[in-house]
Motif scaffolding. Structure first.
Motif, short mmCIF file in Angstrom:
data_model
loop_
_atom_site.label_atom_id
_atom_site.label_comp_id
_atom_site.label_asym_id
_atom_site.label_seq_id
_atom_site.Cartn_x
_atom_site.Cartn_y
_atom_site.Cartn_z
N PRO A 163 0.83 -1.21 0.00
CA PRO A 163 0.00 0.00 0.00
C PRO A 163 0.86 1.26 0.00
O PRO A 163 1.74 1.43 0.85
CB PRO A 163 -0.79 -0.12 1.31
N ILE A 164 0.62 2.15 -0.96
CA ILE A 164 1.40 3.37 -1.07
C ILE A 164 0.51 4.49 -1.55
O ILE A 164 -0.34 4.29 -2.43
CB ILE A 164 2.60 3.17 -2.03
N GLU A 165 0.66 5.65 -0.98
CA GLU A 165 -0.16 6.80 -1.32
C GLU A 165 0.67 7.88 -1.99
O GLU A 165 1.89 7.92 -1.86
CB GLU A 165 -0.84 7.37 -0.06
N ASN A 166 -0.05 8.77 -2.71
CA ASN A 166 0.54 9.94 -3.36
C ASN A 166 1.55 9.56 -4.44
O ASN A 166 2.58 10.22 -4.60
CB ASN A 166 1.20 10.86 -2.33
N CYS A 167 1.24 8.51 -5.19
CA CYS A 167 2.11 8.12 -6.29
C CYS A 167 1.28 7.45 -7.38
O CYS A 167 0.77 6.34 -7.17
CB CYS A 167 3.21 7.18 -5.81
N GLU A 168 1.17 8.13 -8.52
CA GLU A 168 0.41 7.59 -9.64
C GLU A 168 1.27 6.74 -10.55
O GLU A 168 0.77 5.97 -11.37
CB GLU A 168 -0.22 8.74 -10.46
N ASP A 169 2.59 6.89 -10.43
CA ASP A 169 3.53 6.14 -11.27
C ASP A 169 3.75 4.78 -10.62
O ASP A 169 4.36 4.66 -9.55
CB ASP A 169 4.85 6.91 -11.37
N HIS A 170 3.27 3.73 -11.26
CA HIS A 170 3.34 2.39 -10.67
C HIS A 170 4.77 1.89 -10.53
O HIS A 170 5.11 1.20 -9.56
CB HIS A 170 2.52 1.41 -11.51
N GLU A 171 5.62 2.24 -11.49
CA GLU A 171 7.01 1.80 -11.41
C GLU A 171 7.71 2.47 -10.23
O GLU A 171 8.40 1.80 -9.45
CB GLU A 171 7.76 2.12 -12.70
N ARG A 172 7.51 3.78 -10.07
CA ARG A 172 8.14 4.47 -8.94
C ARG A 172 7.58 3.95 -7.62
O ARG A 172 8.33 3.77 -6.65
CB ARG A 172 7.91 5.97 -9.05
N ALA A 173 6.31 3.68 -7.58
CA ALA A 173 5.70 3.15 -6.35
C ALA A 173 6.34 1.83 -5.96
O ALA A 173 6.64 1.59 -4.78
CB ALA A 173 4.20 2.98 -6.55
N ALA A 174 6.56 0.97 -6.95
CA ALA A 174 7.18 -0.33 -6.66
C ALA A 174 8.59 -0.17 -6.13
O ALA A 174 9.02 -0.89 -5.22
CB ALA A 174 7.18 -1.19 -7.92
N MET A 175 9.33 0.81 -6.68
CA MET A 175 10.71 1.00 -6.24
C MET A 175 10.77 1.67 -4.87
O MET A 175 11.69 1.39 -4.07
CB MET A 175 11.49 1.79 -7.28
N ILE A 176 9.81 2.51 -4.55
CA ILE A 176 9.72 3.05 -3.19
C ILE A 176 9.45 1.93 -2.20
O ILE A 176 10.05 1.86 -1.12
CB ILE A 176 8.63 4.13 -3.12
N SER A 177 8.56 1.03 -2.58
CA SER A 177 8.27 -0.13 -1.74
C SER A 177 9.52 -0.98 -1.53
O SER A 177 9.82 -1.42 -0.42
CB SER A 177 7.16 -0.96 -2.38
N CYS A 178 10.25 -1.21 -2.61
CA CYS A 178 11.50 -1.97 -2.53
C CYS A 178 12.48 -1.29 -1.58
O CYS A 178 13.09 -1.94 -0.72
CB CYS A 178 12.11 -2.12 -3.92
N ALA A 179 12.62 0.02 -1.73
CA ALA A 179 13.55 0.78 -0.88
C ALA A 179 13.17 0.66 0.59
O ALA A 179 14.03 0.44 1.46
CB ALA A 179 13.57 2.25 -1.31
#
Length: 550
Positions: free
Chosen positions: A60-76
């Motif tokens: 679950p991640i908020e304030n991110c429409e870019d799915h690729e960036r969201a996945a990498m934030i999750s990874c980080a």
């Protein structure tokens, strides 16, 4: 030889963790030292981070429409939690240190996945806490390559990053990120903790040796003093942060092409030592050979311009021309040994300098190398064993030449007695082992050369002909010697058991080697057999078969 890097880089993410309420003019970051036992970048300093997992996209991640960036934030965020115990999720400030430790146990034991863990405890990631500061692609000489997203994050106020004692968190790549959450880390060596909540030690994989808070300025100065090793994105981050947390911080992070996925070509493992990997037709599975540019304010040594390809030759010349050296004075082209992947660019570099600078660059090599290549290019002078190569300017540099035959008859290494850097040519490489191929190769001389290198005082880093720098020099050389002696013992036992040809010996001894590499393995076996024959332990009959004498 090092592993191939033909596969596409894998997605990864890394976090540069800023200390809570850090000084904006002299910010502190948490960095870690990788275990010297690791095969890749062992002993290097880095930031927490690692490879993406498929489940990262489900967090679950908020304030991110870019799915690729969201996945990498999750990874980080996941990697930071796994490696140093910092949970960069909204809602984490309501958890006690014990609860966070329990969550980490659930994640590591796979009782819960990362997305499940976050949802179960009502946690989520907020993209506004993670400031993107670049994507770096691993250089092409690496066996495993990564396309790494870097984020800058402020550490939560009531959390403390930890690297365990005997068992420590894993780390693959560095990270940078920015968070507005209300937590702050401490390290176990702090004598005055900043709050009364103390996390228990993190106990995990022994991939990290240590971790600490350090000002970016001090960390970068340690590198300048030749005290630490770090990969280019880490150095760039530290250098950028030395300018403070200014309004243009992100712009400064993104000001270099490497931060936009352009692979790093110029790698300064040590100050004034540039490793410049060039594509060469080297022995498979290797794909690149390292050229080295050693420079002062006045002079440059170019070591092993090995590529026969015009685009690579032009890249080396451009790098030389771009160095901050008065009048672009290249003192010499120096060769470690005779093999084509180390010498093929000599003529092209000289043609460039004759055309653009009106001068010929002298070529220097061992006498035996010159004899082998006399029809391809001229060698202007011979380098003798124990000769000092002096570079004038700032800093003044002295490289001691060592004749270290075995891989090649005229093989040279170069040792900087001031900072402990040892340019190893092909005697030691960044990954795997070295082919000893008779008649140019000689196993006894190679082992003698390894022992001579091992006896040098205060080696701080090995700069090899293939692959990245080696931060654990004595351990690496010891591994090479032990590996050769173990192979030799197994070969002798195979001969005693009735294997009397190189092909039969390879089938019995090299069970860990792909059949595609068996032809090269046979050459290595022959080198061992020649050594054993010289020692009177085996005898080659007139029909070519080998027999043990005792």
């Amino acid at each position: 030889m090092q592993a191939s890097s033909n596969s596409a880089p894998r997605d990864a993410a890394a976090v540069i963790l800023l200390r809570h309420n850090t000084d904006r003019n002299n910010p502190e970051v948490f960095w870690v030292k990788r275990s010297p036992k690791l095969a890749f970048l062992g002993g290097f300093y880095a930031f927490p981070g690692g490879q993406a997992e498929s489940s990262d996209r489900e967090a679950p991640i908020e304030n991110c429409e870019d799915h690729e960036r969201a996945a990498m934030i999750s990874c980080a965020a996941r990697e930071t939690f796994e490696e140093i115990g910092i949970l960069l999720a909204r809602g984490a400030d309501t958890l006690t240190a014990g609860q966070r430790r329990s969550l980490l146990d659930d994640l590591e034991s796979t009782r819960m996945s990362w997305p499940e863990l976050l949802r179960h405890f009502g946690l989520y990631l907020d993209a506004s806490d993670f400031t993107f500061v670049g994507r770096w692609v691993t250089p092409p000489f690496a066996p495993r390559r990564f396309d790494t997203w870097f984020f800058l994050v402020h550490c939560p106020a009531k959390q403390e990053p930890r690297v365990g004692g005997e068992n420590e968190p894993s780390l693959t790549v560095g990270l940078l990120s920015h968070s507005s959450s209300k937590q702050e880390p401490r390290i176990g060596t702090e004598t005055e903790p900043r709050d009364s909540v103390k996390d228990p030690p993190v106990v995990r994989d022994p991939e990290l040796e240590s971790g600490e808070w350090i000002s970016a300025r001090e960390a970068y100065e340690k590198w300048q003093r030749n005290e630490v090793l770090a990969a280019p994105p880490i150095l760039h981050a530290l250098k950028t942060l030395t300018g403070g947390l200014t309004d243009d911080l992100v712009e400064r992070f993104l000001s270099v092409p490497e931060a936009h996925r352009q692979p790093t070509r110029r790698i300064e493992f040590r100050p004034n030592y540039i490793c410049f990997p060039v594509r060469t037709p080297t022995k498979p599975p290797a794909t690149h050979t390292n050229s080295y540019l050693v420079y002062t304010s006045r002079e440059i040594l170019v070591i092993d311009p090995g590529s026969p390809y015009e685009d690579e030759q032009q890249a080396v010349a451009a790098c030389v021309d771009g160095l901050p050296v008065e009048d672009g004075m290249v003192r010499e082209i120096v060769l470690t040994h005779v093999h084509p992947d180390h010498v093929a660019g000599v003529n092209a570099l000289n043609e460039h300098f004759e055309k653009n600078h009106g001068r010929h660059i002298p070529v220097a090599a061992h006498r035996l190398t010159a004899e082998s290549r006399k029809n391809q290019f001229s060698v202007d002078r011979f380098i003798e064993d124990d000769e000092l190569l002096m570079l004038e300017g700032e800093p003044t540099m002295k490289l001691r030449a060592l004749h270290t035959p075995g891989h090649a008859r005229g093989h040279l290494c170069f040792y900087d007695q001031n900072n402990g850097a040892l340019i190893t040519g092909d005697n030691v490489v960044g990954f795997g082992s070295v082919l000893i191929n008779p008649p140019e190769g000689n196993m006894q001389k190679y082992l003698n050369s390894l022992n001579r290198m091992r006896a040098l005082p205060k080696i701080s880093v090995l700069l090899p002909g293939h692959g990245p720098a080696v931060a654990n020099p004595y351990e690496k050389i010891d591994q090479y010697i032990a590996h050769r002696l173990e192979r030799e013992a197994n070969i002798l036992n195979a001969v005693r058991d009735g294997a009397n040809s190189t092909r039969e010996i390879v089938a019995r001894v090299y069970t860990d080697v792909s059949p595609k590499a068996h032809a090269m393995a046979e050459r290595a076996v022959l080198a061992h057999l020649e050594k054993l024959e010289a020692e009177g332990l085996v005898l080659q009959a007139s029909d070519g078969v080998f027999q043990a004498t005792r």
